[in-house]
Motif scaffolding. Structure first.
Motif, PDB file in Angstrom:
ATOM      1  N   SER A   1       0.824  -1.218   0.000  1.00  7.66           N
ATOM      2  CA  SER A   1       0.000   0.000   0.000  1.00  7.66           C
ATOM      3  C   SER A   1       0.854   1.262   0.000  1.00  7.66           C
ATOM      4  O   SER A   1       1.953   1.286   0.551  1.00  7.66           O
ATOM      5  CB  SER A   1      -0.901   0.032   1.241  1.00  7.66           C
ATOM      6  N   ASP A   2       0.306   2.338  -0.594  1.00  4.40           N
ATOM      7  CA  ASP A   2       0.925   3.666  -0.477  1.00  4.40           C
ATOM      8  C   ASP A   2       0.368   4.408   0.725  1.00  4.40           C
ATOM      9  O   ASP A   2       1.002   5.309   1.264  1.00  4.40           O
ATOM     10  CB  ASP A   2       0.625   4.494  -1.741  1.00  4.40           C
ATOM     11  N   VAL A   3      -0.858   4.083   1.102  1.00  3.79           N
ATOM     12  CA  VAL A   3      -1.521   4.750   2.233  1.00  3.79           C
ATOM     13  C   VAL A   3      -2.482   3.754   2.875  1.00  3.79           C
ATOM     14  O   VAL A   3      -3.096   2.942   2.171  1.00  3.79           O
ATOM     15  CB  VAL A   3      -2.237   6.056   1.765  1.00  3.79           C
ATOM     16  N   ILE A   4      -2.581   3.828   4.207  1.00  3.89           N
ATOM     17  CA  ILE A   4      -3.509   2.954   4.946  1.00  3.89           C
ATOM     18  C   ILE A   4      -4.633   3.815   5.517  1.00  3.89           C
ATOM     19  O   ILE A   4      -4.376   4.819   6.189  1.00  3.89           O
ATOM     20  CB  ILE A   4      -2.788   2.258   6.133  1.00  3.89           C
ATOM     21  N   ILE A   5      -5.880   3.409   5.233  1.00  8.29           N
ATOM     22  CA  ILE A   5      -7.023   4.024   5.933  1.00  8.29           C
ATOM     23  C   ILE A   5      -7.442   3.043   7.023  1.00  8.29           C
ATOM     24  O   ILE A   5      -7.673   1.858   6.753  1.00  8.29           O
ATOM     25  CB  ILE A   5      -8.202   4.311   4.982  1.00  8.29           C
TER      26      ILE A   5
ATOM     27  N   ILE B   1      -4.191   7.251   7.451  1.00 10.46           N
ATOM     28  CA  ILE B   1      -5.435   8.007   7.655  1.00 10.46           C
ATOM     29  C   ILE B   1      -6.162   7.297   8.796  1.00 10.46           C
ATOM     30  O   ILE B   1      -6.633   6.165   8.622  1.00 10.46           O
ATOM     31  CB  ILE B   1      -6.312   8.029   6.374  1.00 10.46           C
ATOM     32  N   LEU B   2      -6.244   7.930   9.947  1.00  9.51           N
ATOM     33  CA  LEU B   2      -6.669   7.235  11.172  1.00  9.51           C
ATOM     34  C   LEU B   2      -8.026   7.739  11.658  1.00  9.51           C
ATOM     35  O   LEU B   2      -8.163   8.878  12.110  1.00  9.51           O
ATOM     36  CB  LEU B   2      -5.596   7.448  12.254  1.00  9.51           C
ATOM     37  N   GLY B   3      -9.029   6.846  11.554  1.00 13.94           N
ATOM     38  CA  GLY B   3     -10.384   7.209  11.998  1.00 13.94           C
ATOM     39  C   GLY B   3     -10.796   6.532  13.285  1.00 13.94           C
ATOM     40  O   GLY B   3     -11.798   6.913  13.881  1.00 13.94           O
TER      41      GLY B   3
ATOM     42  N   LYS C   1       6.329  12.078  13.285  1.00 14.26           N
ATOM     43  CA  LYS C   1       7.615  12.704  12.930  1.00 14.26           C
ATOM     44  C   LYS C   1       8.225  12.010  11.723  1.00 14.26           C
ATOM     45  O   LYS C   1       9.147  12.529  11.101  1.00 14.26           O
ATOM     46  CB  LYS C   1       8.563  12.648  14.117  1.00 14.26           C
ATOM     47  N   THR C   2       7.750  10.802  11.402  1.00 14.42           N
ATOM     48  CA  THR C   2       8.340  10.058  10.277  1.00 14.42           C
ATOM     49  C   THR C   2       7.386   9.866   9.096  1.00 14.42           C
ATOM     50  O   THR C   2       7.838   9.584   7.986  1.00 14.42           O
ATOM     51  CB  THR C   2       8.843   8.667  10.744  1.00 14.42           C
ATOM     52  N   ILE C   3       6.088   9.966   9.326  1.00 14.47           N
ATOM     53  CA  ILE C   3       5.126   9.782   8.216  1.00 14.47           C
ATOM     54  C   ILE C   3       3.989  10.804   8.338  1.00 14.47           C
ATOM     55  O   ILE C   3       3.713  11.290   9.437  1.00 14.47           O
ATOM     56  CB  ILE C   3       4.509   8.354   8.213  1.00 14.47           C
ATOM     57  N   PRO C   4       3.324  11.107   7.207  1.00 25.27           N
ATOM     58  CA  PRO C   4       2.119  11.946   7.325  1.00 25.27           C
ATOM     59  C   PRO C   4       0.962  11.132   7.912  1.00 25.27           C
ATOM     60  O   PRO C   4       0.703  10.012   7.467  1.00 25.27           O
ATOM     61  CB  PRO C   4       1.818  12.378   5.888  1.00 25.27           C
ATOM     62  N   ILE C   5       0.304  11.705   8.923  1.00 23.10           N
ATOM     63  CA  ILE C   5      -0.877  11.067   9.525  1.00 23.10           C
ATOM     64  C   ILE C   5      -2.016  12.076   9.486  1.00 23.10           C
ATOM     65  O   ILE C   5      -1.854  13.214   9.926  1.00 23.10           O
ATOM     66  CB  ILE C   5      -0.620  10.662  10.996  1.00 23.10           C
ATOM     67  N   VAL C   6      -3.156  11.667   8.924  1.00 27.73           N
ATOM     68  CA  VAL C   6      -4.367  12.490   9.053  1.00 27.73           C
ATOM     69  C   VAL C   6      -5.255  11.767  10.058  1.00 27.73           C
ATOM     70  O   VAL C   6      -5.706  10.652   9.798  1.00 27.73           O
ATOM     71  CB  VAL C   6      -5.114  12.679   7.714  1.00 27.73           C
TER      72      VAL C   6
END
Ligand code: NAD
Length: 263
Positions: free
Chosen positions: A62-66, A89-91, A108-113
């Protein structure tokens, strides 16, 4: 320039939100790389993609995990994502203080929304609640937050109610934990002057309702948001996944995705 489709992995793919994520992503130019699930709830999964037992296997493709799963595994997910270049992406809600610290460290190491509520209406409500808290002083206005959800919800008050409370506390320049009154029962004594109160209703299949009341001796003003369909959360999360591409490491909220911070 990378022209290959974004590969989105869904942690909790067989859940109420996870299933809608499948549908929403299918209508975009991204691909669903797979999902994770507790095996027992895979019945009638419409999304024909690989389902893994371990988050690490999903991250690899994956490139991004929801992530809409359960707070008991958020810490594990944070550690698995910590050294990867995979956005998160954390819901999931109901996250412990300890795991929230881990999320901040991981950002600090990855983008997190991260958003307790991925609906644009709630993002705006949080912003408005903070502005109201600045304008309506605690000496005169009692704040009460009411939330209602379906009977299966496992945490209370809802993560959204807490986020609204935190925005109001920030607007009043106080620490929410010092002023919150949650779940009153018995002889509680009179309401404290600067308290922020919370009440939770659970029943049926209510998707999610939140109100923030500012009540003085002579008037009341309130904000209310009602989600009619959890698809709104799935859409906000998918929008966040696309937004996160090429973002630097950091902890973001839906307000960043929507550009509300510039209002
Ligand atoms: P759900 O119970 O329907 O689904 C949860 C999913 O997570 C299931 O597929 C389950 O198999 C999986 N899961 C649970 N524990 C797991 C584990 N240990 N390992 C692997 N997978 C596991 O729940 P839901 O209604 O889809 O909500 C999921 C989470 O998202 C909850 O925390 C809920 O409060 C939150 N939520 C957030 C928003 C938002 O906008 N941020 C909206 C709705 C729900």
């Amino acid at each position: 320039m990378n022209l290959s489709p974004l590969r989105i992995g869904i942690a909790g793919i067989a859940g109420r939100v996870g299933r809608l994520l499948c549908e929403e992503i299918s209508s975009t130019h991204a691909t669903i790389s797979g999902g994770t699930s507790l095996s027992k709830d895979l019945l009638n999964l419409t999304c024909q993609v690989p389902v893994f037992d371990e988050i690490e296997a999903l991250i690899n493709v994956s490139d991004v995990i929801i992530d809409f799963t359960n707070a008991s595994i958020t810490g594990r997910h944070a550690k698995a994502l910590q050294n990867s270049q995979t956005a998160w992406i954390l819901g999931t809600t109901g996250i412990s203080d300890e795991d929230q610290n881990l999320i901040e460290e991981t950002s600090k190491t990855i983008p997190i929304v991260q958003a307790a509520n991925f609906s644009p209406g709630v993002a705006l409500m949080i912003r408005l609640a903070s502005e109201m808290a600045k304008a309506l002083p605690a000496e005169n206005y009692d704040v009460e937050i009411l939330e209602a959800h379906h009977r299966q919800k496992v945490d209370a008050p809802s993560g959204t109610a807490i986020a609204i409370g935190e925005a109001i506390a920030k607007g009043r320049q106080v620490d929410l934990k010092q002023v919150q009154e949650v779940g009153r029962y018995g002889v509680t004594g009179a309401r404290k002057k600067n308290a922020i109160g919370f009440a939770s209703l659970r029943g049926g299949q209510i998707v999610g309702e939140h109100s923030a009341f500012f009540i003085s001796d002579v008037e009341e003003i309130s904000l209310t948001h009602k989600a009619f369909d959890r698809r709104i959360f799935a859409r906000g999360a998918v929008r966040s996944a696309f937004w996160s591409v090429d973002k630097p490491a950091g902890l973001y909220g839906l307000s960043h995705v929507l550009g509300l911070d510039s209002i």
